[in-house]
Design a protein around this motif. Structure first.
Motif, PDB file in Angstrom:
ATOM      1  N   GLY A 112       0.821  -1.203   0.000  1.00 38.51           N
ATOM      2  CA  GLY A 112       0.000   0.000   0.000  1.00 38.51           C
ATOM      3  C   GLY A 112       0.852   1.249   0.000  1.00 38.51           C
ATOM      4  N   GLY A 113       1.980   1.197   0.701  1.00 32.81           N
ATOM      5  CA  GLY A 113       2.898   2.327   0.719  1.00 32.81           C
ATOM      6  C   GLY A 113       3.439   2.655  -0.652  1.00 32.81           C
ATOM      7  N   TRP A 114       3.602   1.638  -1.497  1.00 34.66           N
ATOM      8  CA  TRP A 114       4.074   1.902  -2.868  1.00 34.66           C
ATOM      9  C   TRP A 114       3.128   2.855  -3.596  1.00 34.66           C
ATOM     10  N   LEU A 115       1.821   2.628  -3.427  1.00 37.17           N
ATOM     11  CA  LEU A 115       0.851   3.497  -4.081  1.00 37.17           C
ATOM     12  C   LEU A 115       0.860   4.894  -3.465  1.00 37.17           C
ATOM     13  N   ALA A 116       0.873   4.943  -2.131  1.00 35.74           N
ATOM     14  CA  ALA A 116       0.790   6.224  -1.437  1.00 35.74           C
ATOM     15  C   ALA A 116       1.965   7.127  -1.767  1.00 35.74           C
ATOM     16  N   THR A 117       3.117   6.528  -2.108  1.00 39.75           N
ATOM     17  CA  THR A 117       4.316   7.324  -2.385  1.00 39.75           C
ATOM     18  C   THR A 117       4.680   7.360  -3.869  1.00 39.75           C
ATOM     19  N   LEU A 118       3.839   6.773  -4.724  1.00 41.08           N
ATOM     20  CA  LEU A 118       4.093   6.722  -6.173  1.00 41.08           C
ATOM     21  C   LEU A 118       5.494   6.171  -6.448  1.00 41.08           C
TER      22      LEU A 118
END
Length: 465
Positions: free
Chosen positions: A152-158
């Motif tokens: 999920g962090g991958w998406l939140a930080t692009l």
């Protein structure tokens, strides 16, 4: 805003006492990430952005409950997963609740027909990739933080990965996701496999760093493991020649999974040879054997036209074996007065060499070593990744030096019209420069923020908000 005791009581009623933590050690831990400035603060027992309470979510409904408490009480919420950010993204600038979503874990689901995997947002990326590999699949998404970051962090930080020149960034990987909005409402954003019904709303929360909502579940593309892989290293005459090779292969439509070009200073590290005396390029191709071989053949021809000579596959293979190693930076930061920083930016082919020359010259007086490589390539330009290593008198001086490094790098990049971040996001490190960087687009971001989070409770102090 309600007093913190009332908030703690409401959170305890909603989540249970075991999921609500006000222990000083827990609050201190939740008030730092792996941003080198934050690491130096922690070494000095300084906590400029302390959390008031940590709420640990184990389910999507826990996230809903926390955001409803925040909405009711007017207390800010800073989402946090595995804390691998290197720019201060999960630091609670206004205190309040740190919403720990690292507990959003559980079984993942592989769809072998549609070639997707669905997993809770707190899932460790490396653990998911290992599970996929065991089943014959891969996301082919490989950030250096793979085993330290959440899906999920991958998406939140692009985010993007080391193999992006073939497989793209997380924006190319994502199929859909679920997000909890500031008022506790759940939205599901997806496309099957592409949609033209209005704007692509899947992009809305990518890179939003928890300022617009909290991602709880993700669905990513997967591929069969590649059938073949070829590696090669090239000695390159100079930086302009290396950039020309990268540009020409992009123009030719080649898709090497590995494409990393190091200037002479970093080439000595990449080659593990202090006497290496020139830039070096690592290249890798993969897929069906005939295609991988053909692509490597064309890449070799392009490199030769620009004066590069082959060094064999061993240097690139050695890098593949240590590509998740972050110990050089960590060891330096763990030394009294030692400092290390990584700053990645991006620019077009027309301007990247000028940016390289000026930013390296501006930073040279501030560190013992300024290392540069170019590793994510597009038809219009490339990223540029800087690693700075140095030693000063003590940790207080190291903190001041790191802050000076950031201010200097951002000033030069803004003067050149460069992108201030390629894949580490904004966080606290870049927030002061966000409005100038985004220009009129920042007005759009502010309007989105007001619409989705009118009380500005979600991760305040980031992205110039």
């Amino acid at each position: 805003m309600s007093d913190i005791a009332t908030v703690v009581d409401l959170l305890t009623d909603a989540l249970g006492a075991d999921a609500v933590d006000v222990d000083p050690a827990s609050l201190a831990s939740a008030s730092h990430d792996t941003w080198p400035v934050s690491t130096k603060w922690a070494r000095q027992d300084e906590h400029p952005y302390p959390a008031d309470v940590v709420a640990r979510a184990r389910t999507e409904q826990d996230v809903v409950a926390v955001l409803r408490v925040a909405d009711e009480t007017g207390i800010p919420v800073t989402p946090r997963a595995l804390g691998s950010s290197v720019t201060g993204q999960p630091l609670p600038t206004r205190g309040g609740i740190v919403l720990d979503v690292s507990g959003l874990v559980g079984p993942h689901s592989i769809d072998e027909i549609d070639m997707t995997v669905t997993a809770p947002a707190g899932t460790n990326g490396g653990e998911l990739e290992d599970a996929l590999n065991a089943a014959g699949w891969t996301m082919r998404f490989s950030p250096q933080s793979l085993y330290r970051s959440s899906v999920g962090g991958w998406l939140a930080t692009l985010a993007t990965g080391q193999f992006s020149s073939r497989y793209g960034g997380v924006e190319d990987l994502v199929v859909g996701y679920r997000v909890v909005l500031a008022d506790g409402e759940i939205a599901e954003l997806t496309a099957s496999p592409r949609a033209a019904m209005g704007p692509d709303l899947r992009r809305l929360f990518l890179g939003s760093e928890g300022t617009l909502g909290v991602i709880t579940q993700v669905t990513y593309k997967i591929l069969p493991l590649p059938a073949d892989q070829r590696l090669q290293a090239f000695r390159v005459p100079d930086v302009p020649a290396g950039l020309a090779i990268m540009r020409e292969q992009a123009a030719a439509g080649l898709r090497p999974f590995l494409l990393r070009f190091y200037d002479t200073d970093e080439a000595r590290h990449a080659m593990a040879d202090p006497g290496f005396d020139g830039p070096v390029l690592f290249v890798g191709t993969e897929g069906e054997p005939a295609v991988a071989a053909a692509e490597m053949g064309v890449l070799t021809e392009i490199a030769a036209r620009h004066g590069a000579t082959t060094l064999g596959p061993e240097p690139a293979a050695a890098w593949m074996g240590r590509r998740f190693d972050f110990s050089t930076v960590e060891k330096r930061l763990d030394t009294p007065g030692g400092f290390a920083e990584t700053i990645e930016v991006a620019h077009t082919w027309r301007h990247i060499h000028g940016l390289y020359t000026d930013v390296k010259a501006a930073l040279a007086p501030l560190a013992d070593e300024v290392l540069v490589h170019f590793s994510h390539v597009y038809p219009q330009g490339t990223s540029m990744y800087l690693i700075l290593l140095g030693q000063v008198a003590d940790d207080a001086a190291a903190t001041a030096r790191l802050e000076e490094i950031w201010a200097t790098a951002m000033r030069v990049c803004l003067d050149h019209g460069a992108e201030l971040s390629h894949h580490h996001g904004g966080g606290l490190a870049r927030s002061p420069y966000s409005r100038r960087s985004l220009g009129s687009a920042h007005r759009v971001l502010r309007r989105l923020k007001h619409a989705l989070d009118p009380d500005a409770l979600l991760n305040p102090g980031k992205l110039g908000l």
